[in-house]
Scaffold this active site. Sequence first.
Site, PDB file in Angstrom:
ATOM      1  N   GLY A 241      -3.509   6.946   6.129  1.00 43.84           N
ATOM      2  CA  GLY A 241      -2.543   6.176   5.439  1.00 43.84           C
ATOM      3  C   GLY A 241      -2.104   6.913   4.118  1.00 43.84           C
ATOM      4  CG  HIS A 242       0.839   4.793   1.958  1.00 38.75           C
ATOM      5  ND1 HIS A 242       2.150   3.907   1.877  1.00 38.75           N
ATOM      6  CD2 HIS A 242      -0.145   3.991   1.486  1.00 38.75           C
ATOM      7  CE1 HIS A 242       1.523   2.882   1.771  1.00 38.75           C
ATOM      8  NE2 HIS A 242       0.281   2.865   1.455  1.00 38.75           N
TER       9      HIS A 242
END
Length: 347
Positions: A241-242
């Site tokens: 994820g970011h």
Amino acid sequence: MKLSDLAEKLSCRLEGDASAEVTGIAGMDHANSGQITFLANRRYFPLLRTTRATAIFVEEGIRIEREPGLPPLAALRSNNPYLAFARSIELFYQPPGYAPGIHPTAVIANSAQIGAAAHIGPYCFVDEDVTVGDHAVLHSFVTIYCGAKIGDHFFAHAHAVVREHCRVGNRVILQNGVVIGGDGLGFAKQKDGSWYKMTQSGPAVLEDDVEIQANSCIDRATVGETRIGRGAKIDDLVLIGHASQVGANAMLCGQVGLAGSTRVGEGCILAGQVGTAGHLTIGNGAVITAKSGIPNDVPPAGLYSGYPAVENRQWLKTHAALNRLPDLQRKVRELEEQIEKLKSRWA
């Protein structure tokens, strides 16, 4: 190759016929005469008696006994037989080579810089202001977005993508279908209940010697960066994820999912289907067993299991107690019946 030569190349101690020839490698249960195999897991001990291999990579101190009538099994002794086996593969199998050059169907922007001896295969696209290092291989249908910077000895298999302004180090391998720097799940909820898309401005950064396997995604950050540390290995179908950070030499197995801003320390192992909540830290050297869910920080060198994940020893005790629940339930019913009988006597 003679066993004596193989032992010398791999720094193993040979027990057996030094002049025996080996022509290939195989697992213990599939190996035939002329092949070498390995023993790295004690559950396969019984196969020492029956394998048809000519030789085996094995630890010091392990005794080899054979079924009557079978030929002797030569031993190449090593402190790390699995590593010796891994290195031996390179002596018997050579992957395809790729000649330098740019295929006529590839599209290379005028401002892109392609290093010496690079191979750009069919239908690849390299956008403006991209830098690709020396001896890179873009196999086919590989897309490199604008402003990406890629180091030497890069290998991108078919349909891999590196998005805009991402940075990739030396000796990085992207297997088929990998996406580096795709948009993270960044949305802000509006008053009317709809979602406002947030620009994902931060690149994904892959340090040297990283390998990302098939169909995995390393999302870019809303701000800052997503970073995969040197030597990290990421299996198929993994989502980073970011703004997450994965430490050097970490290993993330198939279908692991890291929510945004997760920090995974150096040398960690996350087994298959581990999931993490966002904004947490897994300490250096921690191991998370398969299918575990991580809602909170994990200390360095921790061994955690289950959902919500707890220390492995506690999880094993809890799981053992769960297996005894039917018996406990039966005993409780029996006790309740006895209590009711006693009550009726005193009524």
